[in-house]
Enzyme design. Structure first.
Site, mmCIF file in Angstrom:
data_model
loop_
_atom_site.group_PDB
_atom_site.id
_atom_site.type_symbol
_atom_site.label_atom_id
_atom_site.label_comp_id
_atom_site.label_asym_id
_atom_site.label_seq_id
_atom_site.Cartn_x
_atom_site.Cartn_y
_atom_site.Cartn_z
ATOM 1 C CG HIS A 1 -2.472 15.670 12.679
ATOM 2 N ND1 HIS A 1 -1.326 13.947 13.728
ATOM 3 C CD2 HIS A 1 -2.827 15.175 11.549
ATOM 4 C CE1 HIS A 1 -2.197 13.627 11.894
ATOM 5 N NE2 HIS A 1 -1.991 13.930 11.187
ATOM 6 N NE ARG B 1 -6.898 -10.360 -2.005
ATOM 7 C CZ ARG B 1 -8.319 -10.794 -1.064
ATOM 8 N NH1 ARG B 1 -8.933 -10.177 -0.247
ATOM 9 N NH2 ARG B 1 -9.093 -11.952 -2.194
ATOM 10 N N GLY C 1 0.965 -1.070 0.162
ATOM 11 C CA GLY C 1 0.163 -0.490 0.378
ATOM 12 C C GLY C 1 0.975 1.283 0.154
ATOM 13 C CG ASP C 2 0.236 6.220 -0.830
ATOM 14 O OD1 ASP C 2 0.761 6.633 -1.425
ATOM 15 O OD2 ASP C 2 -0.309 6.597 0.214
HETATM 16 C C1 BG6 Z 1 -2.561 13.277 7.507
HETATM 17 C C2 BG6 Z 1 -3.782 13.953 7.137
HETATM 18 O O1 BG6 Z 1 -2.685 12.837 8.568
HETATM 19 O O2 BG6 Z 1 -1.873 14.721 8.407
HETATM 20 C C3 BG6 Z 1 -3.727 14.816 5.743
HETATM 21 O O3 BG6 Z 1 -4.527 12.964 6.310
HETATM 22 C C4 BG6 Z 1 -2.517 15.892 6.024
HETATM 23 O O4 BG6 Z 1 -4.981 15.635 5.416
HETATM 24 C C5 BG6 Z 1 -1.490 14.832 6.457
HETATM 25 O O5 BG6 Z 1 -1.984 16.476 4.686
HETATM 26 C C6 BG6 Z 1 -0.506 16.650 6.932
HETATM 27 O O6 BG6 Z 1 1.435 16.261 7.664
HETATM 28 P P1 BG6 Z 1 2.275 16.872 7.845
HETATM 29 O O7 BG6 Z 1 2.800 16.544 8.240
HETATM 30 O O8 BG6 Z 1 1.889 16.536 6.113
HETATM 31 O O9 BG6 Z 1 1.854 17.925 8.519
#
Ligand code: BG6
EC number: 1.1.1.49
Length: 483
Positions: free
Chosen positions: A239, A51, A20-21
């Site tokens: 976050h 898979r 996955g990504d």
């Molecule tokens: C991810 C979110 O958790 O954090 C994203 O799903 C967001 O939408 C990303 O772009 C931001 O992370 P960073 O490390 O680029 O500030």
């Protein structure tokens, strides 16, 4: 500055969802960087599980390409080859029986066993059950789970309960990658390794706090996920909440995982409820260099927010009276994450400065160009009176720390190494996640039941006008979003 890389002990790390990504973009390149830094022992094993039917070599070739794609072409081939030797692959059916016996056979006794669930949360339970049923995981194993950890309190509780069927809390590592960012950890160092700020770190001296996480990217490519999420679930519940906790929490008695998490939890529990009407929601419009949110989300009726700004009160002895303003959004003017602590004015002004006095601000830049600025008032040079001018004490960590400061480990590198070390300090505890949902749920529910649309805003701006008014009403201003 001498780098201190302490190798971790031998481990078998199984990555579910290895094709996955996230695995390609972050987990495997991050492990490679730790390998290059000398932190992985030669006896480390990384087993991809997904898979796709392929063998070890097929997976290695895929990961070689991922390392090039995400770390650049100029990688030292012999290091990459040596790293790829640590990798193996098992084709596995998360909901069936294929692959589990082989996985068990690959696990070595006497080393740390960690299982990274880089898969949709709907599969967590299936994988956890099979790990237990096949005797692959035991009470010493660790599991790593990614956000989104639920989409509300109820689903988060259900996920916690699912994992708790086979794993104790001290085995579960819930990732919020913001906690792995060097500068986010620095918030604790700035507060608790210096005597300077802590005496002023309260409502008596702090006028207000701003936390901004601004992005220039839109949601293109992940519109479907995002449209079911929105900025409140995607950024604020996790976050932003973590940043708020690190700024507002009491000093823990120790940098021990539960001591830190206990203090963060107290902050979340002390948050006053916010009415949904008081939260500014925005949605970006189309601009010259990209489609608008509705096109990106492929949902012309969407009422999902790509921007939020809100005022939060931490109702406790330390913070009552000091508002915390949070804002985050996509397609804004610049990519920048910063925290601004604005202190109060001195109680008595000695100088007839014609109103040029400005309150001290401590700006902690989390990304990019990590560093800190403390604004100070000094005397403007020259004769003819005592005029004051504001100047920045500006420190970029890259400059202050030398080459090491500009080559900071990615959040995932640090977090995966912490899993192997068995250190949960930078991972969210189940009760923390639940408390955060308990606070955001009523806001989201009110939006979902209402009919109001988010306010449109121009890409490349600072978000909707209403977000500016949120502070203007309090006679304050946001610090400008700039790179
Ligand atoms: C991810 C979110 O958790 O954090 C994203 O799903 C967001 O939408 C990303 O772009 C931001 O992370 P960073 O490390 O680029 O500030």
């Amino acid at each position: 500055m001498v780098s201190r890389v302490i190798p971790v002990e031998a481990f078998d790390l199984v990555i579910f969802g290895a094709t996955g990504d996230l695995a390609r973009r972050k987990i495997v390149p991050g492990l490679y960087r730790r390998f290059k830094a000398g932190q992985l022992p030669a006896s480390a094993r990384i087993i991809g599980a997904a898979r796709t039917a392929q063998d070890d070599d097929g997976f290695r070739a895929e990961m070689r390409a991922a390392i090039r794609e995400f770390l650049g072409d100029g990688q030292d081939e012999s290091s990459v080859a040596a790293f790829l030797d640590l990798l193996g692959y098992v084709a596995i059916d998360a909901r069936g029986s294929e692959g589990w016996a082989e996985l068990k056979a690959r696990m070595r006794p006497g080393v740390v066993h960690a299982f990274y669930f880089s898969v949709a949360p709907a599969l967590f339970g299936d994988i956890a059950d099979r790990l237990a049923d096949h005797g692959i995981a035991d009470q010493d194993s660790r599991i790593v789970v990614e956000k989104p950890f639920g989409r509300d309190l109820q689903t988060a509780r259900a996920l916690n309960a699912t994992l708790a069927r086979h794993f104790a809390e001290n085995q579960i590592y819930r990732i919020d990658h913001y906690l792995g960012k060097e500068t986010v950890q620095n918030l604790m160092a700035v507060r608790f390794a210096n005597i300077l700020f802590e005496p002023l770190w309260n409502a008596q001296y702090v006028d207000h706090v701003q936390i901004t996480v601004a992005e220039t990217v839109g949601v293109g490519g992940r519109g479907e996920y995002y449209d079911h999420s929105g900025a409140m679930r995607d950024m604020v519940q996790n976050h932003m909440m973590q940043l708020l906790c690190l700024i507002a929490m009491e000093p823990p008695y120790h940098i021990d995982s539960d001591a830190v998490r206990d203090e963060k939890l107290k902050v979340i529990r002390a948050l006053e409820p916010v009415s949904a009407d008081e939260v500014v929601r925005g949605q970006y419009l189309a601009g010259r260099d990209g489609p608008g949110y509705l096109d990106d989300a492929e949902n012309p009726e969407s009422r999902t927010e790509s921007f939020v700004a809100l005022k939060v009160h931490v109702a406790n002895w330390r913070w009552t009276g000091t508002p915390f303003y949070l804002r985050t959004g996509k397609r804004l003017r610049a990519r920048t994450s910063e925290i601004v602590i604005t202190f109060k004015e001195p109680p008595h002004s000695l100088f007839d400065d014609g109103g040029s006095h400005k309150a001290n601000q401590l700006v902690i830049r989390l990304q990019p160009d990590e560093g800190m600025v403390l604004t100070m008032m000094i005397k403007e040079p020259g004769p003819g009176g005592m005029r004051l001018v504001q100047v920045p004490l500006d420190m970029s960590f890259a400059d202050a720390l030398g080459p090491e400061g500009s080559d900071m480990p990615d959040a995932y590198e640090r977090l995966i190494m912490d899993v192997i070390r068995g250190n949960q300090t930078l991972f969210m505890r189940g009760d923390e996640v639940e408390a955060a949902w308990a606070w955001t749920d009523p806001i989201i529910a009110a939006w979902e039941h209402g009919t109001k649309r988010p306010e449109p805003y121009d890409p490349g701006s600072s978000g909707p006008e209403e977000a500016l008014r949120l502070l203007h009403r309090d006679n304050r201003r946001w610090r400008e979003i700039r790179s």
